[in-house]
Structure formats: C-alpha cells, structure tokens
Design an enzyme around this catalytic site. Structure first.
Site, short mmCIF file in Angstrom:
data_model
loop_
_atom_site.label_atom_id
_atom_site.label_comp_id
_atom_site.label_asym_id
_atom_site.label_seq_id
_atom_site.Cartn_x
_atom_site.Cartn_y
_atom_site.Cartn_z
N GLY A 288 0.90 -1.25 -0.13
CA GLY A 288 0.03 -0.12 -0.08
C GLY A 288 0.87 1.35 0.13
N CYS B 283 5.29 -6.26 1.34
CA CYS B 283 5.74 -4.89 1.30
C CYS B 283 5.14 -3.97 2.56
CB CYS B 283 5.38 -4.34 -0.04
SG CYS B 283 5.97 -2.71 -0.30
N TYR B 284 4.17 -3.37 2.24
CA TYR B 284 3.68 -2.49 3.50
C TYR B 284 3.03 -3.52 4.53
CZ TYR B 284 0.25 0.43 6.11
OH TYR B 284 -0.28 0.95 7.26
N HIS C 222 8.03 -7.76 -4.38
CA HIS C 222 6.50 -7.97 -4.82
C HIS C 222 6.65 -9.29 -5.71
CE1 HIS C 222 4.53 -4.32 -3.82
NE2 HIS C 222 5.62 -3.86 -3.74
N GLU D 91 4.10 -10.95 -7.06
CA GLU D 91 2.78 -10.78 -7.80
C GLU D 91 3.39 -10.40 -9.36
OE1 GLU D 91 3.21 -9.05 -5.47
OE2 GLU D 91 2.60 -6.88 -5.72
N GLY E 43 -22.21 -7.83 -27.10
CA GLY E 43 -21.30 -8.37 -28.15
C GLY E 43 -19.98 -9.16 -27.44
N VAL F 93 -17.63 -10.77 -24.36
CA VAL F 93 -17.47 -12.25 -23.68
C VAL F 93 -18.49 -12.04 -22.32
CG1 VAL F 93 -15.17 -11.72 -22.65
CG2 VAL F 93 -16.02 -13.72 -22.81
N ASP F 94 -18.16 -11.02 -21.47
CA ASP F 94 -18.67 -10.92 -20.16
C ASP F 94 -20.32 -11.03 -20.22
OD1 ASP F 94 -16.14 -10.51 -19.75
OD2 ASP F 94 -16.37 -8.21 -19.38
N SER F 95 -20.94 -10.26 -21.13
CA SER F 95 -22.31 -10.35 -21.28
C SER F 95 -22.71 -11.75 -21.72
CB SER F 95 -23.25 -9.36 -21.88
OG SER F 95 -22.61 -9.04 -23.20
N LYS G 275 -11.25 -11.64 -15.76
CA LYS G 275 -11.46 -11.94 -17.14
C LYS G 275 -11.09 -13.11 -17.52
CE LYS G 275 -12.59 -9.37 -20.94
NZ LYS G 275 -13.70 -8.59 -20.91
#
Ligand code: XMP
Length: 505
Positions: A48, A75-76, A161, A163, A216, A218-220, A361
C-alpha cells in the site's frame, strides 16, 4: 486478502487464484470477527502507499495476526506485521524501486526448492530493521537487511513483490506459502463456479423473469449463458445495435445467442438514434456522454415494453467491483479513471443478478469455454462501450463509420491470419481527422489517414505497443489503401500506456 491500497492488489488475487486457491479482497482494516466469519484459510496483507509512521496509517486488526491463521505480509503488509508485532521499521530516507537481488538465508518454507539468489522487484520507502520477537530474517538484499522474515509458525513477511512478472519466481514463492505453509490444496477451478452460480441464480430468481443486455462481448455472453442454464425459459436478452459496432458484429451476436445457444434475443435497431445524438459532436467525453445517455433511453424504452421482468442480469466483473468500492479501501490511490459507458441506469425497477461479480476476465473466459461458447466469442478482444465513436477523431458520420469499418476489418483479418489475435490485448484501426496528399496511378489524391493500434497488456491499465512483424504491417497498409475508398495513407501507433492511452479518444 487484506487490501491496504496497493496498485497490485488485484494482481496478487489473480496470482493466488492461478494457483487454484480462491481469494477475495477485503479492506485491510476489516475487524477480525468479520474476517473470521468468512473462515479464511490464509490471510495475505497487501502492499500500500502508506508508511506505518503516517498519522492514521491503516492497520490490521491485531487479533487477525494472533488468530493462528497463516499470514503473508507483502511490502507494506510486511512492515505492518513487523510494526504491530513489536519489530522495528525504519522510515525510508530513499525509495528502493526496481530490480534487486534477494539473497536467501533460510531456504525453508517460502523459499523451498528455489535458488539461493533470486531476482525480485522492490518498490518501497520504509524497511524492516528488526524482525519482531519470535521471527527470524529469511533473506536480505543490498538495501533491505530484512527482505523476508518468518516465525516458523505460519506468519511470514516479504519486502519484494512476488506478483509482478519482474519477480520470476514470485508464483513459486506464493505457492510455497499457500500449499506449504497454509496447507491449501489448489483445487479451486473457475469451471467449478458454474454449478455454484447456477444454484445461486435459481435461489435468487425463483420463478421470476430476467432481462440481460448483450454487448457482443464475452462478459455479457457468459452472464446470459449462465442465467439461461440456471433458468431456461425465464430469460430475455436484449441487444441494442447502436450503429457503432464493427463489421458483422451484430449479426454474429444474434447467430451465437439465438441459433447456437437457443437463447431468445430481442434486437433494438437504434443506429439512427445514436447517430442523431452524435451529430456535430467532436469532444471525446461528450461522445461518451451522448452514447451513454442514448443507450439508457433506448434500453428503458425497450424494457418498458416487456412485462413481468423483475431482474436485470449484468456481466459485472470483480475488477469493476473492486474499483467501484475502492473508496472503502483505505489508502488506495487509483490511477485508472473508470469510464464504463453503456452501464445501465441504476434506478430501474429491477433487482440485479451479477453471476460474474467475483471473477477476473481470464476466469470468465474459462467459464465461457466450459459453457460451450464458441472460441471466437470467448477470446474476443475488449471493445469499448462507446464503440467506433471513440475511434473516429472528429464527427461521427455514417460515411466515416463505413470507412473505419472497412479498415478495421482488414487489420483484424490480417492479425488473425498471422496467428497474433490472442497474443494481443487489442488490435484495431483509427480514422484520424487528417487528410494527406498521395498519388495513385498518375493522379494526385487527397485522402484520409488511418492509424493502426495494436497493444499487449495484462489488464488494459498499462500497455505496450505490439512489435508486429513488418510484413504484417505492410500487408495491412497495402490492403487498406487499395481496398478502402478515400484512404491514401496508413500509420502505426508506437506509443505505450502511460503516457498515451490505448484508445485515441
Ligand atoms: P484506455 O483508452 O483508457 O482504455 O487506455 C483502456 C481499456 O478500456 C477500454 N475503454 C473503454 N471501455 N467504455 C468502455 O467500456 C469506455 O468509455 C472506454 N474507453 C476505453 C479500451 O478499449 C481499453 O481496453
């Protein structure tokens, strides 16, 4: 994960889920009873922007640190562990930012099966000077005497980090914590979400009726397919054709939803309304507002025609949820301004159904595949809500849309032919407001300039221009100039984000 506002918090959560371990973000200061109620098997304290010495610095509930649940502070998060458990943190006189070499002093637990020297990514101001009682330093670097620490009883801290891609063994370190220290098994798979989501939708909706707006994308599509699977016959999908889509896109949505999946679909042809609203508009933000407002008007008019609909299904993803609740997240400094045009009016009389609310996603894509959605739908590149209107600089007209569609089709066609489509975050054409002189045959031309944009990115928040092969660029340029009337020049955009953005508007 207790989120203390790091820009990387989402990324940590994704890395954890990639190990097959389910992970959710909660505000870092969440009291232990509220955390305990969710029965966490491990806690990660994120980084953070704060210093533990800042007045009002966000702290972790000490009861969480003493609960016996394994803890990894990053980290923090590590500085908090040190400070709150009685170690010593030194306020940084200078920032350590960038690559560093980690010298591992204790190859157990976090560093099991890893080399003694590891390249890592640092980004911090304060450093841990002395580990708290019961902890031992596990690694150091040139600038951090205690770059990793642990108490051998499940509590660990790392200054770097794990990640980010600049820490190549980061995932292995996280895995050592999750599997080794916290004894998790890595059996969470996105596809397992389907059953849970289906059951949850059935519980929520009962015998009600659901409306779902399809974009149109992918999510919907995945959202609609999940709802359809849960309660077939109780779903109506609405597809608003705003006239700002790419070539063939509307037809493709209908084909997939209606014919392929058998989901009833209403289509609202609203091209005229959108183009009318955009007449004479050149300012990018004004375009977004006009498109957003027109979408809501069209959607409301359509929704009013349907009777008996009580629920609205939306493909909201976890990053949007985190983003929109980030004011709860102490200390967060958001870089991205969220601009989701095409969002739905909140005051409609519907209750929201959001089956993708806790997913990223790539997980939604995995679910789409598991649900049998066609590959080209599942792996479609993102497309902005305001559509081609923000890829036409200057006024949006039917004619200019036609020009851009033809150029864009060629770009995507060539990218696909070269097998590059899935490696790119986005690849598209932009119609600039420039006119330039050219020569065709023996004649002088004075035509439009089209730009090509292709970027690689993890999440759209940062991006680099794609080093496309020259032959691919050459083919695109030659085809655009030859096949698209009125275009006589093609340029390639070599800007990264930041300082540029992905879209031109
Ligand atoms: P920028 O241009 O800000 O875009 O670098 C980052 C990502 O967001 C998409 N984008 C939008 N998506 N409504 C959307 O739904 C918008 O107004 C919008 N503007 C940009 C863009 O395509 C990229 O993937």
């Amino acid at each position: 994960m207790l989120d203390f506002g790091s820009q990387y918090s989402q990324l940590i959560a994704r890395r954890v889920r990639e190990q097959g371990v389910y992970c959710e973000l909660v505000p870092g200061t969440t009291p232990w009873p509220a955390l305990e109620a969710r029965r966490p098997r491990a806690l990660i304290l994120s980084g953070g922007p704060s210093s533990v010495y800042d007045p009002g610095a966000p702290l972790c509930d000490p009861a969480a640190l003493r609960s016996g649940v394994p803890v990894l502070g990053i980290c923090y998060g590590m500085q908090l562990l040190a400070q709150q458990l009685g170690g010593r943190v030194q306020r940084g006189s200078r920032q350590e930012y960038g690559p560093a070499t980690l010298e591992v002093d204790d190859p157990e637990a976090l560093f099991r099966d890893l080399p003694g020297e590891l390249p890592v990514w640092m980004s911090h101001g304060d450093t841990v000077l002395e580990a708290p009682e019961g902890f031992r330093p596990l690694a150091h670097s040139a600038n951090s005497a205690v770059a990793a620490m642990g108490d051998g009883l499940g509590r660990y801290g790392i200054q770097f980090h794990p990640e980010v891609i600049h820490t190549p063994q980061g995932s292995a370190i996280l895995r050592n914590f999750l599997y080794g220290v916290a004894q998790l098994h890595g059996d969470w798979r996105p596809a397992a979400v389907i059953e849970e989501a289906v059951a949850a939708i059935r519980r929520q909706v009962g015998s009600g009726h659901v409306l779902c707006a399809l974009s149109g994308g992918v999510d919907s599509a995945v959202c609609a397919t999940l709802v359809h699977r849960a309660i077939p016959g109780q779903l109506t999908c609405l597809f608003v054709d705003n006239g700002l889509l790419r070539r063939d896109e509307g037809r493709r949505v209908e084909e997939v939803m209606h014919r392929h999946l058998g989901i009833p679909l209403r289509r609202a042809d609203a091209e005229d309304a959108f183009l009318h609203a955009l007449e004479g508009v050149v300012d990018p933000e004004e375009k977004r507002r006009k498109v957003g407002a027109t979408f809501i008007a069209v959607f409301e008019a359509e929704a009013r025609r349907l009777t008996g609909v009580d629920f609205l299904a939306q493909g909201t993803l976890y990053p949007d949820v985190i983003e929109s609740t980030s004011h709860d997240t102490v200390g967060a400094q958001r870089i991205k301004t969220h601009h989701n045009v095409g969002g739905l009016p909140v005051d409609l009389r519907f209750e929201l159904v959001e089956p993708l609310r806790y997913l990223f996603k790539d997980e939604v894509r995995a679910i789409g595949t598991a649900l049998g959605l066609p590959e080209d739908m599942v792996h479609r590149q993102p497309f902005p809500g305001p559509g081609l209107s923000v890829r036409i600089l200057g006024e949006v007209t039917r004619e200019r849309l036609q020009t851009l569609r033809a150029a864009d089709w060629i770009v995507v066609d060539e990218i696909k032919a070269a097998g590059l489509y899935r490696a790119l975050w986005q690849s598209f054409a932009i119609l600039t407001p420039l006119q330039s002189v050219g020569v065709m045959g023996d004649n002088r031309t004075y035509g439009n300039v089209v730009a090509i944009r292709a970027v690689v990115s993890d999440d759209g928040m940062t991006a680099d221009w794609a080093r496309l092969p020259y032959e691919v660029l050459a083919r695109m340029a030659s085809r655009i100039v030859n096949e698209v009337p009125g275009v006589n020049r093609v340029v390639y955009d070599v800007s990264s984000k930041p300082p540029s953005t992905i879209e031109w508007e």
